[in-house]
Design a protein around this motif. Sequence first.
Motif, PDB file in Angstrom:
ATOM      1  N   ALA A 186       0.812  -1.211   0.000  1.00  0.00           N
ATOM      2  CA  ALA A 186       0.000   0.000   0.000  1.00  0.00           C
ATOM      3  C   ALA A 186       0.845   1.261   0.000  1.00  0.00           C
ATOM      4  N   ALA A 187       2.125   1.127   0.397  1.00  0.00           N
ATOM      5  CA  ALA A 187       3.006   2.292   0.408  1.00  0.00           C
ATOM      6  C   ALA A 187       3.205   2.867  -0.986  1.00  0.00           C
ATOM      7  N   LYS A 188       2.929   2.084  -2.044  1.00  0.00           N
ATOM      8  CA  LYS A 188       3.035   2.602  -3.411  1.00  0.00           C
ATOM      9  C   LYS A 188       2.086   3.773  -3.624  1.00  0.00           C
ATOM     10  N   GLY A 189       1.007   3.823  -2.839  1.00  0.00           N
ATOM     11  CA  GLY A 189       0.026   4.883  -2.994  1.00  0.00           C
ATOM     12  C   GLY A 189       0.392   6.180  -2.320  1.00  0.00           C
ATOM     13  N   GLY A 190       1.584   6.280  -1.742  1.00  0.00           N
ATOM     14  CA  GLY A 190       2.032   7.529  -1.145  1.00  0.00           C
ATOM     15  C   GLY A 190       1.181   7.940   0.038  1.00  0.00           C
ATOM     16  N   SER A 191       1.014   9.240   0.200  1.00  0.00           N
ATOM     17  CA  SER A 191       0.280   9.772   1.357  1.00  0.00           C
ATOM     18  C   SER A 191      -0.903  10.636   0.940  1.00  0.00           C
ATOM     19  N   THR A 192      -1.179  10.688  -0.336  1.00  0.00           N
ATOM     20  CA  THR A 192      -2.231  11.561  -0.839  1.00  0.00           C
ATOM     21  C   THR A 192      -3.614  10.974  -0.587  1.00  0.00           C
ATOM     22  N   ASN A 193      -4.648  11.770  -0.783  1.00  0.00           N
ATOM     23  CA  ASN A 193      -6.019  11.319  -0.563  1.00  0.00           C
ATOM     24  C   ASN A 193      -6.406  10.221  -1.551  1.00  0.00           C
ATOM     25  N   LEU A 194      -7.303   9.332  -1.113  1.00  0.00           N
ATOM     26  CA  LEU A 194      -7.900   8.348  -2.006  1.00  0.00           C
ATOM     27  C   LEU A 194      -9.132   8.993  -2.627  1.00  0.00           C
ATOM     28  N   ALA A 195      -9.050   9.258  -3.929  1.00  0.00           N
ATOM     29  CA  ALA A 195     -10.074  10.079  -4.588  1.00  0.00           C
ATOM     30  C   ALA A 195     -11.201   9.287  -5.207  1.00  0.00           C
ATOM     31  N   GLY A 196     -11.021   7.982  -5.418  1.00  0.00           N
ATOM     32  CA  GLY A 196     -12.077   7.209  -6.059  1.00  0.00           C
ATOM     33  C   GLY A 196     -11.775   5.728  -6.032  1.00  0.00           C
ATOM     34  N   VAL A 197     -12.808   4.900  -6.204  1.00  0.00           N
ATOM     35  CA  VAL A 197     -12.691   3.447  -6.298  1.00  0.00           C
ATOM     36  C   VAL A 197     -13.412   3.002  -7.555  1.00  0.00           C
ATOM     37  N   PHE A 198     -12.742   2.184  -8.376  1.00  0.00           N
ATOM     38  CA  PHE A 198     -13.280   1.757  -9.661  1.00  0.00           C
ATOM     39  C   PHE A 198     -13.306   0.242  -9.745  1.00  0.00           C
ATOM     40  N   ASN A 199     -14.293  -0.289 -10.453  1.00  0.00           N
ATOM     41  CA  ASN A 199     -14.353  -1.720 -10.729  1.00  0.00           C
ATOM     42  C   ASN A 199     -13.317  -2.077 -11.788  1.00  0.00           C
ATOM     43  N   TYR A 200     -13.055  -3.366 -11.905  1.00  0.00           N
ATOM     44  CA  TYR A 200     -12.052  -3.862 -12.846  1.00  0.00           C
ATOM     45  C   TYR A 200     -12.344  -3.369 -14.268  1.00  0.00           C
ATOM     46  N   ALA A 201     -11.325  -2.787 -14.883  1.00  0.00           N
ATOM     47  CA  ALA A 201     -11.353  -2.352 -16.289  1.00  0.00           C
ATOM     48  C   ALA A 201     -12.305  -1.195 -16.553  1.00  0.00           C
ATOM     49  N   ASP A 202     -12.876  -0.608 -15.508  1.00  0.00           N
ATOM     50  CA  ASP A 202     -13.674   0.605 -15.706  1.00  0.00           C
ATOM     51  C   ASP A 202     -12.771   1.753 -16.147  1.00  0.00           C
ATOM     52  N   ALA A 203     -13.299   2.633 -16.984  1.00  0.00           N
ATOM     53  CA  ALA A 203     -12.553   3.834 -17.355  1.00  0.00           C
ATOM     54  C   ALA A 203     -12.343   4.694 -16.111  1.00  0.00           C
ATOM     55  N   VAL A 204     -11.095   5.029 -15.835  1.00  0.00           N
ATOM     56  CA  VAL A 204     -10.781   5.867 -14.677  1.00  0.00           C
ATOM     57  C   VAL A 204     -11.044   7.319 -15.064  1.00  0.00           C
ATOM     58  N   THR A 205     -11.986   7.925 -14.398  1.00  0.00           N
ATOM     59  CA  THR A 205     -12.429   9.277 -14.752  1.00  0.00           C
ATOM     60  C   THR A 205     -12.108  10.292 -13.658  1.00  0.00           C
ATOM     61  N   GLN A 206     -11.413   9.855 -12.614  1.00  0.00           N
ATOM     62  CA  GLN A 206     -11.117  10.717 -11.478  1.00  0.00           C
ATOM     63  C   GLN A 206      -9.618  10.992 -11.413  1.00  0.00           C
ATOM     64  N   LYS A 207      -9.242  12.245 -11.274  1.00  0.00           N
ATOM     65  CA  LYS A 207      -7.836  12.588 -11.077  1.00  0.00           C
ATOM     66  C   LYS A 207      -7.413  12.275  -9.643  1.00  0.00           C
ATOM     67  N   GLY A 208      -6.091  12.176  -9.429  1.00  0.00           N
ATOM     68  CA  GLY A 208      -5.560  11.909  -8.103  1.00  0.00           C
ATOM     69  C   GLY A 208      -5.266  10.435  -7.916  1.00  0.00           C
ATOM     70  N   LEU A 209      -5.083  10.001  -6.670  1.00  0.00           N
ATOM     71  CA  LEU A 209      -4.878   8.591  -6.365  1.00  0.00           C
ATOM     72  C   LEU A 209      -6.231   7.899  -6.322  1.00  0.00           C
ATOM     73  N   VAL A 210      -6.366   6.832  -7.115  1.00  0.00           N
ATOM     74  CA  VAL A 210      -7.594   6.059  -7.128  1.00  0.00           C
ATOM     75  C   VAL A 210      -7.256   4.593  -6.913  1.00  0.00           C
ATOM     76  N   PHE A 211      -8.277   3.823  -6.597  1.00  0.00           N
ATOM     77  CA  PHE A 211      -8.096   2.383  -6.428  1.00  0.00           C
ATOM     78  C   PHE A 211      -8.958   1.662  -7.439  1.00  0.00           C
ATOM     79  N   MET A 212      -8.377   0.642  -8.090  1.00  0.00           N
ATOM     80  CA  MET A 212      -9.139  -0.230  -8.981  1.00  0.00           C
ATOM     81  C   MET A 212      -9.136  -1.633  -8.409  1.00  0.00           C
ATOM     82  N   ASP A 213     -10.315  -2.233  -8.308  1.00  0.00           N
ATOM     83  CA  ASP A 213     -10.461  -3.587  -7.793  1.00  0.00           C
ATOM     84  C   ASP A 213      -9.945  -4.584  -8.824  1.00  0.00           C
ATOM     85  N   THR A 214      -8.849  -5.259  -8.489  1.00  0.00           N
ATOM     86  CA  THR A 214      -8.273  -6.273  -9.377  1.00  0.00           C
ATOM     87  C   THR A 214      -7.746  -7.420  -8.523  1.00  0.00           C
ATOM     88  N   PRO A 215      -7.526  -8.592  -9.126  1.00  0.00           N
ATOM     89  CA  PRO A 215      -6.789  -9.641  -8.427  1.00  0.00           C
ATOM     90  C   PRO A 215      -5.345  -9.199  -8.165  1.00  0.00           C
TER      91      PRO A 215
END
Length: 503
Positions: A368-397
């Motif tokens: 999780a340290a790869k995500g730095g210290s910035t805010n978590l701006a959004g959560v996306f399902n697998y292969a969804d188009a990422v439409t949010q700027k900043g640090l986001v999370f995508m659900d993947t294996p």
Amino acid sequence: MARYLKLTDADNIVVAVEPLAVGDTAENAQAGKRIPRGHKMAIAAIAKDAPIIKYGQVIGFARDAIIPGEWVHEHNVYLHDFDRDYQYGVDARPTDYIEPENRQTFQGYKRASGKYGTRNYIAVLTSVNCSASASRFIAEQVTRSGILDDYPNIDGVISLVHGTGCGLDVDGEAYELLKRTQWGFATNPNVGGVLMVGLGCEAFQIPRWMDFYGIKEEATFRTLTIQAAGGTRRTVEQGVEAIRDMLPIVNRVGRSTAPASELMLALQCGGSDGYSGITANPALGIAVDRLVAEGGTAILSETPEIYGAEHLLMRRAVDKGVGEQLAERIRWWEQYTAKHDMEMNNNPSPGNKMGGLTTILEKSLGAAAKGGSTNLAGVFNYADAVTQKGLVFMDTPGYDPVSATGQIAGGANVLCFTTGRGSAFGCKPTPSIKLASNAYLFEQMTEDMDINCGDILEGVSLQQKGDEIFARILEVASGARTKSEALGYGDSEFVPWSIGATM
């Protein structure tokens, strides 16, 4: 170089930077046996069933009483469920954006969508595994012909084949995942032209997919099916001709100056070791913080590999809704693994354990340290188009090729991949920058690794290394080749998530 590291005051273990011999002392604890490099040694008495603390967080529990100086690993550590404090957004802070006039730039390919690519490929996609060989034949024939030498703005013709597309419920989740993944690759800004090749009778019908997204045949988007073309040989001939027609059009796009805010960085780790969460991952996190400050985007993924650290990400969520989305994904994975008689702690892998990682909690806290210290701006399902700027999370294996495939489908145009054991990976059409967590790996696999993060253990600061990584991201985005690109990786690493029953 320090012989060992105590990462926080709360820790009851230290990490051996170099092997500790019998009798070596760390924090007033004397090693009772040899402690391998990257592994853990107890520096306090830990009672049976008491928590083992690293990074100031619980990474497991003592199977039996552990004495100071004892090697702490899977032989005396176990894991059980325990409550983690889910507090949404309590650590979110306003982002300190860099003033526009001071922001960095790169040289990218501007698309009609307004997005910028870091590469300019023609992709041969397949609707089904039955058309995989024909698709490879098409790409290989174009490449062997030498015609690409006449089109210097094109990085290559790639065949992105997969093992599914039939034997699935056309109204089910597997179909939806494949549909989104194929669309994401077809529209990734690193792709300038697409040829979609099918068999003709498969479950994943090309016309249905095109209708859903409103796709029309045009100069840089063509389709073929083997059955309609008259067989494999004729399909290859027609496919090669279609690509020849595309080449001059795709080549017209040259590199131009783009703001770093147009970068979407995929974050991956694989073959992690005991150093990953100390060197490469936090250094990459600093580069992520810098990219976010520039107005860019970073995608953290691999849900099974943030398990045990998810509460820390939730604390950084921009609002309760984002935090709850991540919590829902964690619950889904708990149910998914239980349904298949698995457990979340089936990770780390044998190689991870050899490198010093003991439990999924320990691995996740480092990952999780790869995500730095910035805010978590959004959560996306697998292969969804990422439409949010900043640090986001995508659900993947957690499986790297599947995870990276989802991120690229989401729009990632550059990728950083940390490793401590030495993962061999690349992912066309998106360049992959490999970060070695230790100097031994960097020297052992110098033709595969782009950046040595092991010198952090010798005194280079995390900030210096983060700056180096960010600078390298800009260079690669502007066309500098990565080690994995030089080796030719990327055509075989397109692995859409296959979920559900194969019929």
